[in-house]
Structures are given as C-alpha cells and as structure tokens.
Design a protein around this motif. Structure first.
Motif, short mmCIF file in Angstrom:
data_model
loop_
_atom_site.label_atom_id
_atom_site.label_comp_id
_atom_site.label_asym_id
_atom_site.label_seq_id
_atom_site.Cartn_x
_atom_site.Cartn_y
_atom_site.Cartn_z
N GLY A 91 14.81 -37.47 -16.40
CA GLY A 91 15.62 -38.27 -17.30
C GLY A 91 16.62 -37.48 -18.12
O GLY A 91 17.42 -38.06 -18.86
N LEU A 92 16.59 -36.15 -18.02
CA LEU A 92 17.48 -35.30 -18.82
C LEU A 92 18.59 -34.65 -18.01
O LEU A 92 19.58 -34.18 -18.57
N LEU A 93 18.45 -34.59 -16.71
CA LEU A 93 19.35 -33.79 -15.88
C LEU A 93 20.62 -34.56 -15.53
O LEU A 93 20.83 -35.00 -14.40
N VAL A 94 21.50 -34.70 -16.52
CA VAL A 94 22.70 -35.50 -16.35
C VAL A 94 23.70 -34.79 -15.44
O VAL A 94 23.71 -33.56 -15.30
N ASP A 95 24.54 -35.60 -14.82
CA ASP A 95 25.51 -35.09 -13.85
C ASP A 95 26.56 -34.18 -14.48
O ASP A 95 27.02 -34.41 -15.60
N ASN A 96 26.93 -33.17 -13.72
CA ASN A 96 28.00 -32.24 -14.09
C ASN A 96 27.72 -31.45 -15.35
O ASN A 96 28.62 -30.84 -15.93
N VAL A 97 26.46 -31.44 -15.76
CA VAL A 97 26.01 -30.61 -16.87
C VAL A 97 24.88 -29.71 -16.38
O VAL A 97 24.86 -28.50 -16.65
#
Length: 500
Positions: free
Chosen positions: A169-175
C-alpha cells in the motif's frame, strides 16, 4: 518535491529531479557536523575518492581474503565486503554504529563499508557506475534517473515476500516502483504542519489552532492587532523563493483535494490550478490585512525561523525538520506547537502530502546482490528503525515502525507525528513539464499575486492551466514522462496508509 516518472530511454537531464535541501537546512548541517566529514567531490577528486573507496573495477567490492569477487562467505568462512554509499550526514554517526554492529554480529561473513558522500552525490554516483566502481548499496537520491540509467536492481528478485509485505500500500508509482517493478523502498519523510506561537494564539482568542483558512486569516489579523506595536505579526512565509507559496499551498491543497497535487489532477491527467484558489485568496487577504510580516517578499527561511524563535511571528507552515532547528540552530523559550494545516472548510478530503522519496537501492552491477539484500533487510529491521525514530533522527512513514515507536527524543516533534491524514502521493509530471513551460512557473505567478494583487485570480488560473496543458502535451509527445490519467485515483483512499 516528488518528481515525474519517465520512460526508460530518456536523457538524464530530462529526468534529474532530486529534492535539494533549502539553504537553511544546509547551513544547519554545517553548523552541527562541521567539516569533519565533508567531501567536495568534483572532477579528479571524485575519481580519486572512487579509487580509494573501491579496490577493483567490477562493482567496487573486494573479498577481504583475496580471491574472486562475487557471492562468497557462509560455509567458506571468507568475508564478503560490500560498500554502502549515502549522502545523509545528519544520521551518519548513528548509522556507522549500526553498520559496525552488523559487521560484528552477522553470521553470513558480510562486512559493510559505509561512505558518506557529502557533495555532488549524483555526480559521484554517475562516475562510479560509468567506471565500474559502483557501490553495492546506495541511497536513492534521484529515482527516475537511476532507473533510467539502469543503476538499480529489481528488489522483488532479491528481498523476501514476507519482508516486502511490510510495504503493501506504500509503493506508489514513479517514487518507489516503475512499470510495476520495485527498485527502492520508503523510510522517513517530511510531514507538513502549521507551526504557531501558543501564547500569541491564545491572546488572539484562540484556544486551539485554526482549522479553516478563514480562521487562519482571522487569527493572523488579531495577533497582528495585539502585537504590531512590539513588532509582532500574525503570519509569515519565505516568499524570497517559490517555496514561500508551495509550503503552505501544497499542504493545504492536498488536504482539500481528493484528486490533485502540485496542480496536477490525477483523474484527468491534466493540470488544474483551481485547487489552490482558496489558499491563495487566504494568503492574499493576510497580506491585504497587514498581517503578513513586513519584507516577506525578500524573506528567506532562516531569517523567518529566527523571528519565530524570538516570538515575532504567530504562524507559518513548514515540515518536520523544524523541531531540530529550534533545538540547536535557533534555541527558543517560546511556547510553540504544530497542527494540521487549515483547509477551506475544515474538512479533509485528501491527505497532507508527505515528501518521502526512496531510501536504499541495490546496484544492478553488484556481484554481491544477495549480501547487499541481507544488509538492506537489516537496515529495515524494526528494532533499528524504531530506535532511529525515537532518537529523533527522522519520522518514519512505515506503519510497522510507528506502531512500535515511543515518543521521539526531540522537543516539539509530537505535533509532526504521522496521522491518518498524511500520505504519500504518486509522482506528478510537474517538474518535467516545467522544463517545457513558456513563461513563469505557477509558484512565481501565485507569489506575485499574493504580494501585489496585480491581476485577477481567475485570469491567472486560466492562463496557468493553458500554458501547463501545452507544456505537458509537449512533454508527453517527446516521451519525457510516462504519467497518464488515472480516473480511479482518489486521495481519500490514502487516509490511514501511514497511521491510524
């Protein structure tokens, strides 16, 4: 500022988007840490450092007992040396202690050498990879560029599923990930709050900090009316730079919107600066009322902090680095606190953006990836991360850390601790779009309006939307970003992702 995602065959210049610390933070680090560890890396200096840091030309790792590089140790009893590069100076003593503990206690015969690369970090990383002297583990300071250049190994192939499940739930795209591949992980972040002088607020008739922008305007006016003769003003922001706008606007704007950040609407895939209308109007009214500290147009962050420490400013917006500032750089006896940044109506529709870039990555060129992965898992161990937070070295964005942590050892930090209304947004194409923008950037235009009222806000927003739309279309046509509309995005779904 979180930066745009980019396609995989782009020039590095189009992708470079690391957050630079503000001048006050740089000066603060120099005061605290001096020059003992400072390394000025340029030209031959970088090459010389690499030569001394790395004993071979195939990844910068050497087996301590000689022999071939690669995965060794374990049953053979031979030591496997891996190198770890970081640019973080504020925690280097603590992390060196933890590296030493790992070297003394791990049963895999792994020895980690930590190097703090103070200046020109990205340049040093570029040189290291181009000369086959890259570290095994490195601080990820420029995620899209590192991925584009092939510097980072996919972590899903190296770290266990149970370990990675902690970051669901924390691994957002392009970050932290790109095209579905995870390359780095979150750790700590900057949490944005309204800092306020408790006594001045109470004298203005407020028993608690303002929750709406109208209340903030009113409180600033009353603080100024009561204290102007003593040089006290209700509100300040460092309008010498664009961050005088972005600090309060980004925090309030993301709390107020379920769809947007940095002026970018995730659902439509276009820029719409209407999201900042309310906070811009509030800041303009503070200026018109005479509640803004005089000289705000040339005010930098450190002079602002000095005035706040002296009890001359009622409120301002900044991040969770401030408690350390008022402990060491500008010690103060005033009673101050931090609270959620006000919104237009006191209701939270999104989350307050948390500036939380990637932490560690594993080099794609490392011959010791398994050993590097074991070290990464150690650094993310709950005991280490909890102790790190409790010592006040940084606020974690990891729920498993926050749930186990006690109160950090830093006065004033309690107001910055993660709440259900903090969250990590996916990257926007804002920075890369501005490389193609004709005319002034949004932060500069809004700042001019706040300070001078030189145009109608309607025309300003319409002009920004049109110019950014054109620049974004060019950016996409040139293949400089892979970020597209996500009709399903809703920032309210981020509530509770960092803390309950």
């Amino acid at each position: 500022m979180l930066q745009s995602g980019q396609a995989s065959k782009l020039p590095v210049e189009a992708l470079r988007a690391a957050r630079e610390p503000d001048k006050g933070e740089v000066r603060q680090m120099k005061r605290v840490f001096g020059g003992k560890y400072a390394l000025t890396l340029s030209g031959l200096t970088i090459l010389a450092l690499l030569a001394s840091a790395c004993s071979s030309g195939t990844g910068g790792n050497a087996n301590l007992n000689g022999g071939n590089q690669g995965e060794q140790g374990g049953a053979s009893g031979e030591k496997t040396k891996i190198t770890y590069w970081t640019m973080d100076r504020h925690d280097m003593d603590y992390m060196q202690t933890k590296v030493d503990e790992y070297n003394a206690t791990n049963t895999d015969n792994i020895v980690v050498e930590m190097k703090v690369m103070a200046d020109n970090y990205n340049q040093a990383v570029d040189v290291a990879f181009s000369s086959n002297q890259a570290p095994d583990v490195l601080k990820v300071n420029d995620f899209p560029t590192y991925v584009n250049k092939g510097y980072l190994a996919p972590l899903g192939e190296l770290l266990g599923a149970e370990f990675l499940a902690q970051f669901d739930g924390l691994l957002v795209d392009n970050v932290y990930q790109m095209d579905g591949v995870v390359y780095t992980l979150p750790n700590t972040g900057q949490f944005w709050r309204l800092l306020y002088n408790v006594d001045l607020m109470e004298q203005a008739g407020y028993s608690e900090p303002p929750k709406t922008l109208d209340e903030m305007v009113d409180a600033a006016k009353k603080i100024t009316e009561a204290g102007k003769s003593q040089g006290i003003y209700g509100f300040a922001s460092n309008f010498k730079s664009g961050s005088g706008f972005t600090r309060p606007a980004y925090a309030s704007g993301t709390l107020d919107s379920a769809t947007s950040h940095e002026g970018y609407n995730y659902q439509t895939g276009e820029f719409d600066f209407e999201m900042y209308r309310d906070v811009v109007e509030a800041l303009r009214q503070i200026k018109v009322d005479g509640s803004m500290i005089p000289g705000a147009e040339s005010l930098d962050i450190d002079p602002l902090r000095a005035q706040f420490a002296q009890g001359k400013i009622g409120m301002y917006v900044n991040h969770s680095g401030e408690p350390a500032v008022y402990t060491s750089q500008f010690p103060t006896d005033i009673k101050w606190a931090a609270a959620e940044v006000p919104t237009s109506d006191g209701v939270v529709d999104g989350v307050s953006w948390v500036n939380a870039g990637g932490y560690l990555g594993i080099s794609s060129k490392s011959p010791n990836k398994e050993a590097a992965a074991k070290f990464v898992e150690y650094v993310y161990g709950k005991e280490l991360r909890v102790e790190y937070q409790e010592k006040g070295l940084g606020l974690s964005v990891l729920p498993f850390v926050n749930e186990a942590s006690g109160q950090p050892e830093l006065k004033g930090i309690d107001g910055f601790l993660p709440t259900k209304y903090d969250g990590i947004y996916p990257a926007t194409p804002s920075s890369i779009t501005e490389t193609k923008l004709e005319g002034k950037k949004a932060a500069d235009v809004f700042t001019e309006y706040i300070l001078t009222g030189n145009s109608s806000l309607d025309s300003i927003i319409a002009d920004l939307n049109e110019r950014y739309k054109k620049a974004l279309a060019t950016t996409r046509a040139d293949g400089l970003t892979n970020i597209q509309a996500d009709p399903s995005f809703n920032a309210s779904s981020l509530q509770g992702s960092l803390a309950k």
